[in-house]
Design a protein around this motif. Structure first.
Motif, PDB file in Angstrom:
ATOM      1  N   GLU A 156     -65.245  37.661  13.814  1.00  0.00           N
ATOM      2  CA  GLU A 156     -64.928  38.824  14.642  1.00  0.00           C
ATOM      3  C   GLU A 156     -64.083  38.428  15.845  1.00  0.00           C
ATOM      4  OE1 GLU A 156     -68.489  42.005  13.838  1.00  0.00           O
ATOM      5  OE2 GLU A 156     -68.836  40.489  15.374  1.00  0.00           O
ATOM      6  N   GLU A 157     -64.436  37.312  16.469  1.00  0.00           N
ATOM      7  CA  GLU A 157     -63.658  36.851  17.626  1.00  0.00           C
ATOM      8  C   GLU A 157     -62.225  36.521  17.228  1.00  0.00           C
ATOM      9  OE1 GLU A 157     -65.567  33.651  19.744  1.00  0.00           O
ATOM     10  OE2 GLU A 157     -67.466  34.755  19.820  1.00  0.00           O
ATOM     11  N   ASP A 181     -70.088  35.036  11.125  1.00  0.00           N
ATOM     12  CA  ASP A 181     -69.683  36.433  11.285  1.00  0.00           C
ATOM     13  C   ASP A 181     -69.127  36.692  12.682  1.00  0.00           C
ATOM     14  OD1 ASP A 181     -70.351  37.098   8.689  1.00  0.00           O
ATOM     15  OD2 ASP A 181     -72.244  38.085   9.214  1.00  0.00           O
ATOM     16  N   ARG A 182     -69.818  36.206  13.701  1.00  0.00           N
ATOM     17  CA  ARG A 182     -69.340  36.422  15.074  1.00  0.00           C
ATOM     18  C   ARG A 182     -68.029  35.677  15.321  1.00  0.00           C
ATOM     19  NH1 ARG A 182     -74.546  37.161  15.133  1.00  0.00           N
ATOM     20  NH2 ARG A 182     -75.485  38.839  16.323  1.00  0.00           N
ATOM     21  N   VAL A 202     -72.237  45.628  12.696  1.00  0.00           N
ATOM     22  CA  VAL A 202     -72.155  44.243  12.263  1.00  0.00           C
ATOM     23  C   VAL A 202     -72.362  44.124  10.759  1.00  0.00           C
ATOM     24  CG1 VAL A 202     -73.204  41.960  12.523  1.00  0.00           C
ATOM     25  CG2 VAL A 202     -72.884  43.415  14.513  1.00  0.00           C
ATOM     26  N   SER A 229     -78.973  33.797  11.998  1.00  0.00           N
ATOM     27  CA  SER A 229     -78.372  33.564  13.321  1.00  0.00           C
ATOM     28  C   SER A 229     -79.403  33.108  14.339  1.00  0.00           C
ATOM     29  CB  SER A 229     -77.677  34.834  13.818  1.00  0.00           C
ATOM     30  OG  SER A 229     -76.652  35.196  12.936  1.00  0.00           O
ATOM     31  N   ASP A 245     -72.156  31.025  14.469  1.00  0.00           N
ATOM     32  CA  ASP A 245     -72.449  32.146  13.585  1.00  0.00           C
ATOM     33  C   ASP A 245     -71.108  32.563  12.978  1.00  0.00           C
ATOM     34  OD1 ASP A 245     -72.462  35.016  12.880  1.00  0.00           O
ATOM     35  OD2 ASP A 245     -74.511  34.993  13.631  1.00  0.00           O
ATOM     36  N   SER A 304     -64.365  44.121  14.618  1.00  0.00           N
ATOM     37  CA  SER A 304     -65.650  43.959  13.952  1.00  0.00           C
ATOM     38  C   SER A 304     -65.433  43.707  12.462  1.00  0.00           C
ATOM     39  CB  SER A 304     -66.513  45.216  14.140  1.00  0.00           C
ATOM     40  OG  SER A 304     -65.975  46.285  13.375  1.00  0.00           O
TER      41      SER A 304
END
Length: 171
Positions: A38-39, A34-35, A121, A16, A32, A44
């Motif tokens: 999540e959004e 993963d982020r 995370v 990242s 990213d 999470s």
């Protein structure tokens, strides 16, 4: 630079942070995964995995990869396990360049211990000590990272900026 650059590798190898610096150097959009997941999932990764399981997470990861490519992201920091699905390896290799960011298991375990977000995370995958988990999973994924990667960069002793500079030189 129109072809996407994918950063793959185990947890805490710097994907990242390197993606951020690389995108700045190339003046291109980055994401990213993963982020982003999540959004879009509005929870999470840990919560998603607890509710739906790892297989559903891997499916979401695959769909997210396809979506962010359609949205035009050029630098993509992937999740550590993205290579566990052959279709993800194929997608990344066919559409862009893949760099495996690698580090010694001891380096990764030490970075994980310092990461205040580690439990949220990066949920534990095996329920064993961090170093044991890192060694086991890195060994299992090594052939997958090798299959995916166009290049490998050891991040143990390099700053994220130096890793990004090395990638720029390779492009």
């Amino acid at each position: 630079m129109k072809k996407p650059v994918f950063l793959v590798g185990y947890r805490c190898v710097g994907k990242s942070t390197v993606a951020f610096h690389l995108a700045r150097m190339l003046d291109v959009p980055w994401v990213d995964l993963d982020r982003d997941m999540e959004e879009h999932a509005r929870c999470s990764i840990e919560e998603f995995v607890q509710r739906h399981g790892w297989e559903a997470f891997r499916e979401l990861e695959m769909l997210t990869l396809q979506r962010v490519l359609e949205e035009g992201f050029i630098v993509v920091a992937t999740g550590g396990g993205i290579v566990t699905r052959p279709e993800n390896i194929h997608t990344m290799r066919a559409q862009g360049l893949v760099f495996h960011l690698d580090a010694m298991p001891e380096t990764v375990a030490a970075r994980m211990a310092k990461d205040h977000k580690n439990g949220v995370v990066r949920p534990a995958l095996k329920g064993v000590s961090a170093l044991d988990e890192v060694q086991e999973i890195m060994a299992a994924r090594a052939p997958l990272y090798a299959e995916a990667a166009h290049g490998v960069i050891k991040t143990d002793d390099l700053s994220p900026e130096a890793v990004a500079e090395e990638i720029v030189r390779s492009l």
